[in-house]
Design an enzyme around this catalytic site. Structure first.
Site, PDB file in Angstrom:
ATOM      1  N   GLU A  77     -12.431   3.531  -1.102  1.00  0.00           N
ATOM      2  CA  GLU A  77     -11.676   4.469  -1.939  1.00  0.00           C
ATOM      3  C   GLU A  77     -11.476   3.936  -3.352  1.00  0.00           C
ATOM      4  O   GLU A  77     -11.704   4.650  -4.329  1.00  0.00           O
ATOM      5  CB  GLU A  77     -10.315   4.732  -1.269  1.00  0.00           C
ATOM      6  CG  GLU A  77      -9.472   5.790  -1.933  1.00  0.00           C
ATOM      7  CD  GLU A  77      -8.052   5.818  -1.355  1.00  0.00           C
ATOM      8  OE1 GLU A  77      -7.112   5.995  -2.134  1.00  0.00           O
ATOM      9  OE2 GLU A  77      -7.893   5.641  -0.132  1.00  0.00           O
TER      10      GLU A  77
ATOM     11  N   HIS B  86     -10.160  -5.578  -2.520  1.00  0.00           N
ATOM     12  CA  HIS B  86      -8.803  -5.758  -2.006  1.00  0.00           C
ATOM     13  C   HIS B  86      -8.849  -6.017  -0.507  1.00  0.00           C
ATOM     14  O   HIS B  86      -9.707  -5.496   0.200  1.00  0.00           O
ATOM     15  CB  HIS B  86      -7.922  -4.544  -2.304  1.00  0.00           C
ATOM     16  CG  HIS B  86      -8.498  -3.227  -1.893  1.00  0.00           C
ATOM     17  ND1 HIS B  86      -9.460  -2.570  -2.632  1.00  0.00           N
ATOM     18  CD2 HIS B  86      -8.262  -2.440  -0.813  1.00  0.00           C
ATOM     19  CE1 HIS B  86      -9.774  -1.433  -2.033  1.00  0.00           C
ATOM     20  NE2 HIS B  86      -9.074  -1.333  -0.913  1.00  0.00           N
TER      21      HIS B  86
ATOM     22  N   HIS C 289      -6.580  -5.625   2.906  1.00  0.00           N
ATOM     23  CA  HIS C 289      -5.411  -5.003   3.536  1.00  0.00           C
ATOM     24  C   HIS C 289      -4.804  -6.013   4.510  1.00  0.00           C
ATOM     25  O   HIS C 289      -5.534  -6.592   5.330  1.00  0.00           O
ATOM     26  CB  HIS C 289      -5.819  -3.784   4.370  1.00  0.00           C
ATOM     27  CG  HIS C 289      -6.366  -2.623   3.608  1.00  0.00           C
ATOM     28  ND1 HIS C 289      -5.607  -1.511   3.303  1.00  0.00           N
ATOM     29  CD2 HIS C 289      -7.605  -2.367   3.109  1.00  0.00           C
ATOM     30  CE1 HIS C 289      -6.358  -0.632   2.657  1.00  0.00           C
ATOM     31  NE2 HIS C 289      -7.579  -1.117   2.524  1.00  0.00           N
TER      32      HIS C 289
ATOM     33  N   ASP D  21       0.865  -1.186   0.000  1.00  0.00           N
ATOM     34  CA  ASP D  21       0.000   0.000   0.000  1.00  0.00           C
ATOM     35  C   ASP D  21       0.901   1.235   0.000  1.00  0.00           C
ATOM     36  O   ASP D  21       1.868   1.307   0.765  1.00  0.00           O
ATOM     37  CB  ASP D  21      -0.914  -0.015   1.240  1.00  0.00           C
ATOM     38  CG  ASP D  21      -2.028   1.016   1.131  1.00  0.00           C
ATOM     39  OD1 ASP D  21      -1.720   2.206   0.921  1.00  0.00           O
ATOM     40  OD2 ASP D  21      -3.205   0.636   1.257  1.00  0.00           O
ATOM     41  N   ILE D  22       0.573   2.183  -0.844  1.00  0.00           N
ATOM     42  CA  ILE D  22       1.412   3.372  -1.012  1.00  0.00           C
ATOM     43  C   ILE D  22       1.274   4.339   0.176  1.00  0.00           C
ATOM     44  O   ILE D  22       2.138   5.198   0.375  1.00  0.00           O
ATOM     45  CB  ILE D  22       1.084   4.064  -2.361  1.00  0.00           C
ATOM     46  CG1 ILE D  22       2.265   4.882  -2.863  1.00  0.00           C
ATOM     47  CG2 ILE D  22      -0.178   4.892  -2.288  1.00  0.00           C
ATOM     48  CD1 ILE D  22       3.415   4.068  -3.329  1.00  0.00           C
TER      49      ILE D  22
HETATM   50  P1  5GP Z   1      -9.833   1.469   0.547  1.00  0.00           P
HETATM   51  O1  5GP Z   1     -10.497   1.382  -0.826  1.00  0.00           O
HETATM   52  O2  5GP Z   1      -9.571   0.109   1.131  1.00  0.00           O
HETATM   53  O3  5GP Z   1     -10.600   2.353   1.479  1.00  0.00           O
HETATM   54  O4  5GP Z   1      -8.416   2.173   0.349  1.00  0.00           O
HETATM   55  C1  5GP Z   1      -7.635   1.904  -0.785  1.00  0.00           C
HETATM   56  C2  5GP Z   1      -6.184   1.704  -0.399  1.00  0.00           C
HETATM   57  O5  5GP Z   1      -5.434   1.668  -1.611  1.00  0.00           O
HETATM   58  C3  5GP Z   1      -5.604   2.852   0.444  1.00  0.00           C
HETATM   59  O6  5GP Z   1      -4.967   2.304   1.587  1.00  0.00           O
HETATM   60  C4  5GP Z   1      -4.604   3.532  -0.482  1.00  0.00           C
HETATM   61  O7  5GP Z   1      -3.445   3.977   0.173  1.00  0.00           O
HETATM   62  C5  5GP Z   1      -4.267   2.435  -1.483  1.00  0.00           C
HETATM   63  N1  5GP Z   1      -3.953   2.970  -2.792  1.00  0.00           N
HETATM   64  C6  5GP Z   1      -4.684   3.848  -3.496  1.00  0.00           C
HETATM   65  N2  5GP Z   1      -4.090   4.128  -4.678  1.00  0.00           N
HETATM   66  C7  5GP Z   1      -2.946   3.397  -4.708  1.00  0.00           C
HETATM   67  C8  5GP Z   1      -1.897   3.256  -5.670  1.00  0.00           C
HETATM   68  O8  5GP Z   1      -1.888   3.856  -6.747  1.00  0.00           O
HETATM   69  N3  5GP Z   1      -0.895   2.404  -5.353  1.00  0.00           N
HETATM   70  C9  5GP Z   1      -0.869   1.703  -4.190  1.00  0.00           C
HETATM   71  N4  5GP Z   1       0.170   0.894  -3.981  1.00  0.00           N
HETATM   72  N5  5GP Z   1      -1.835   1.810  -3.258  1.00  0.00           N
HETATM   73  C10 5GP Z   1      -2.867   2.655  -3.508  1.00  0.00           C
END
Ligand code: 5GP
Length: 132
Positions: A88, A93, A95, A29-30
């Site tokens: 987001e 996915h 974590h 995760d970035i």
């Molecule tokens: P969620 O959808 O689970 O709420 O959050 C999405 C996760 O994807 C976040 O923790 C965010 O940091 C990660 N994320 C979003 N865009 C990117 C990206 O371009 N590259 C990577 N490696 N992680 C990402």
């Protein structure tokens, strides 16, 4: 339009890749909550985790298990925590977050700012612990 994660799988957007097979892909995760925080995704683009069919969902969990075992060996921690938010990025996915304490998986916590070199070293350390 392809999700940002599909673009990562296809190599159109760079990532710190940990592993992949025909169906799943794991990468750091970035915006990590902790060193080693990573994401495991199905290559098949589905928004909501629980819309995956049983085979794809169980395969994703089992693949996450393999990755979590390597992650725990690579990053000193008590447990690997697992979370699904998906608010987001509309591509299912999981974590995986190394935990020292429960609060380490609170997504309201400030995210770590790591250098490219730090991300690369973490990814290398996790990859080195993968069992084939
Ligand atoms: P969620 O959808 O689970 O709420 O959050 C999405 C996760 O994807 C976040 O923790 C965010 O940091 C990660 N994320 C979003 N865009 C990117 C990206 O371009 N590259 C990577 N490696 N992680 C990402």
């Amino acid at each position: 339009m392809a999700s940002i994660f599909t673009k990562i799988v296809n190599g159109e957007i760079p990532s710190y890749k940990i592993a992949e097979n025909d169906n799943y892909f794991a990468f750091l995760d970035i915006n990590p909550l902790a060193k080693g925080h990573l994401l495991v995704i199905p290559k098949q683009e589905t928004d909501y985790l629980f819309d995956l069919d049983d085979e794809a969902l169980s395969g994703l969990i089992l693949y996450s298990k393999q990755i979590a075992i390597a992650l725990k060996e690579a990053i000193p921690c008590k447990r690997i925590g697992m979370a699904v938010l998906g608010l987001e990025v509309p591509h299912a996915h999981i974590h995986l977050v190394p935990l020292q304490k429960e609060g380490d998986i609170n997504f309201s916590n400030p995210k770590l700012k790591l250098s490219k070199e730090e991300f690369e070293q973490i990814a290398k350390n996790i990859r080195a612990k993968l069992h084939s």
